[in-house]
Design a protein around this motif. Structure first.
Motif, short mmCIF file in Angstrom:
data_model
loop_
_atom_site.label_atom_id
_atom_site.label_comp_id
_atom_site.label_asym_id
_atom_site.label_seq_id
_atom_site.Cartn_x
_atom_site.Cartn_y
_atom_site.Cartn_z
N PHE A 22 5.54 51.71 52.94
CA PHE A 22 6.37 51.27 51.81
C PHE A 22 6.84 49.85 52.08
CE2 PHE A 22 10.69 50.62 50.18
CZ PHE A 22 10.45 50.71 48.81
N THR A 23 6.73 48.98 51.08
CA THR A 23 7.20 47.60 51.18
C THR A 23 8.37 47.40 50.24
OG1 THR A 23 4.95 46.82 51.68
CG2 THR A 23 6.57 45.17 51.00
N LEU A 24 9.53 47.05 50.80
CA LEU A 24 10.76 46.87 50.01
C LEU A 24 10.69 45.55 49.24
CD1 LEU A 24 13.69 47.89 49.45
CD2 LEU A 24 14.41 46.50 51.40
N ASN A 25 11.15 45.59 47.98
CA ASN A 25 11.21 44.37 47.18
C ASN A 25 12.08 43.33 47.87
OD1 ASN A 25 9.49 45.11 45.17
ND2 ASN A 25 11.08 45.49 43.63
N GLU A 26 11.65 42.08 47.83
CA GLU A 26 12.36 41.01 48.56
C GLU A 26 13.79 40.82 48.07
OE1 GLU A 26 11.55 36.42 50.06
OE2 GLU A 26 10.15 37.42 48.68
N GLU A 27 14.03 41.02 46.76
CA GLU A 27 15.38 40.81 46.23
C GLU A 27 16.37 41.89 46.67
OE1 GLU A 27 12.83 42.50 42.79
OE2 GLU A 27 12.63 41.04 44.43
N LEU A 28 15.88 42.95 47.31
CA LEU A 28 16.76 44.03 47.78
C LEU A 28 16.95 44.00 49.29
CD1 LEU A 28 15.42 47.01 45.64
CD2 LEU A 28 17.48 45.65 45.24
N THR A 29 16.58 42.91 49.94
CA THR A 29 16.61 42.88 51.40
C THR A 29 17.95 42.43 51.99
OG1 THR A 29 15.70 40.62 51.41
CG2 THR A 29 14.13 42.48 51.59
N VAL A 30 18.82 41.81 51.19
CA VAL A 30 20.08 41.29 51.74
C VAL A 30 21.08 42.42 51.95
CG1 VAL A 30 22.01 39.71 51.37
CG2 VAL A 30 19.71 39.06 50.64
N ILE A 31 21.57 42.54 53.18
CA ILE A 31 22.57 43.56 53.53
C ILE A 31 23.83 42.85 54.00
CG2 ILE A 31 23.14 45.49 55.07
CD1 ILE A 31 20.23 46.18 55.20
N GLU A 32 24.94 43.12 53.34
CA GLU A 32 26.21 42.51 53.69
C GLU A 32 26.88 43.30 54.80
OE1 GLU A 32 27.19 39.70 52.57
OE2 GLU A 32 25.70 39.46 50.97
N GLY A 33 27.50 42.58 55.74
CA GLY A 33 28.20 43.22 56.85
C GLY A 33 29.65 42.79 56.91
N ILE A 34 30.27 42.99 58.06
CA ILE A 34 31.67 42.63 58.23
C ILE A 34 31.81 41.11 58.38
CG2 ILE A 34 32.35 44.83 59.26
CD1 ILE A 34 32.03 43.63 62.00
N GLU A 35 32.98 40.59 58.02
CA GLU A 35 33.30 39.16 58.17
C GLU A 35 32.24 38.28 57.52
OE1 GLU A 35 33.81 38.49 62.32
OE2 GLU A 35 35.60 39.73 62.48
N ASP A 36 31.81 38.67 56.32
CA ASP A 36 30.85 37.89 55.53
C ASP A 36 29.51 37.69 56.22
OD1 ASP A 36 32.72 37.58 53.48
OD2 ASP A 36 33.60 35.81 54.44
N LYS A 37 29.21 38.52 57.20
CA LYS A 37 27.90 38.44 57.85
C LYS A 37 26.87 39.17 56.99
CE LYS A 37 29.53 38.25 62.66
NZ LYS A 37 29.49 38.92 63.99
N SER A 38 25.67 38.65 56.98
CA SER A 38 24.60 39.32 56.23
C SER A 38 23.30 39.19 56.99
CB SER A 38 24.46 38.71 54.83
OG SER A 38 24.07 37.35 54.92
N VAL A 39 22.44 40.17 56.83
CA VAL A 39 21.12 40.17 57.47
C VAL A 39 20.09 40.59 56.43
CG1 VAL A 39 22.01 40.70 59.77
CG2 VAL A 39 21.37 42.57 58.23
N SER A 40 18.84 40.35 56.74
CA SER A 40 17.75 40.77 55.86
C SER A 40 17.19 42.10 56.35
CB SER A 40 16.65 39.72 55.83
OG SER A 40 17.11 38.52 55.25
N ALA A 41 17.12 43.07 55.46
CA ALA A 41 16.56 44.37 55.83
C ALA A 41 15.06 44.24 56.04
CB ALA A 41 16.84 45.39 54.72
#
Length: 250
Positions: free
Chosen positions: A58-77
């Motif tokens: 399964f390949t996740l759509n690119e626009e759904l890859t951003v994951i928000e974390g604590i203290e405004d940190k974000s990573v790409s799924a």
């Protein structure tokens, strides 16, 4: 599911087969963010040769890859998620749906089980680190007061939430069980540092009951009964890629 009303068995009459797939929690959360037509990604099924097993990913759509974390940190799924195929194992499993009118329908019978896992990548390792930081975030914070507190608080011998926690500990044992995914995250994080651990050290790291911890370890690990690392646990070969290219403790 409603206890009243008829069940639409159209799915059974049409002999509709469905797949039962286990997905990571973060993936289902990203799916819920889909807008418009609700497209979340692409499923690819390929087969090598006439006798080869089907390879599913399964390949996740690119626009759904951003994951928000604590203290405004974000990573790409991670985008790529290969499937680990499993048999139904002689069980009879079915999928039902229920609409707003309490009408129940049989969508189909499970003919294939699978587990959707993220491919090992730098983005996945960054996601694991973010999840560990989330778990390590303190529940209670201390705050310095800049003025005198004038409210009158009556001291108590023990707070309600402490009493509730003590009661839960007595009911479930000395150590309360954490969510399985949280325990797996802690174990993978530990095995990124060292290849071998005895059960005592893993209990100290995860703060979990020994019996519960061993149940989880049997799914992902191997217990060494002889050799240099006798009486220790290590990851199964298919999970050792979580350690990256670091040297092991041999």
């Amino acid at each position: 599911m409603s206890e009243k009303g008829e069940v639409d068995l159209t799915g059974a009459k049409q002999n509709t087969g469905v797949w039962l797939v286990k997905v990571p929690k973060y993936l289902s959360q990203q799916w819920a963010k889909a807008t418009g037509r609700g497209d979340v990604g692409k499923l690819r099924i390929s087969k090598k040769g006439n006798q080869g097993k089907a390879e599913v990913s399964f390949t996740l759509n690119e626009e759904l890859t951003v994951i928000e974390g604590i203290e405004d940190k974000s990573v790409s799924a991670p985008r790529e998620h290969p499937f680990t195929m499993q048999t139904v194992g002689g069980q009879t499993l079915a999928v039902f749906t229920e609409n707003s009118s309490d009408k129940i329908a049989l969508e189909g019978v499970v003919v294939q089980r699978a587990e959707c896992r993220p491919a090992v990548s730098e983005s996945y390792m960054r996601l694991k680190r973010l999840q560990i930081e989330e778990l390590a975030k303190p529940v209670r914070l201390s705050q310095q007061l800049d003025k005198v507190v004038t409210n009158n608080y009556k001291p108590v011998a023990n707070h309600r939430y402490n009493l509730e926690y003590e009661r839960k500990k007595k009911e479930e044992g000395k150590r309360a069980r954490a969510d399985k995914q949280q325990v797996l995250d802690m174990l993978f994080s530990a095995f990124e540092k060292h290849q071998y651990y005895n059960i005592k050290d893993l209990v100290e790291i995860t703060k979990q009951p020994v019996t519960y911890l061993k149940e989880i370890l049997r799914d992902i690990g191997i217990y060494n009964v002889k050799g240099t690392h006798k009486n220790t646990w290590e990851l199964k070969p298919e999970y050792r890629h979580y350690q990256g290219d670091e040297k092991t403790d041999e």
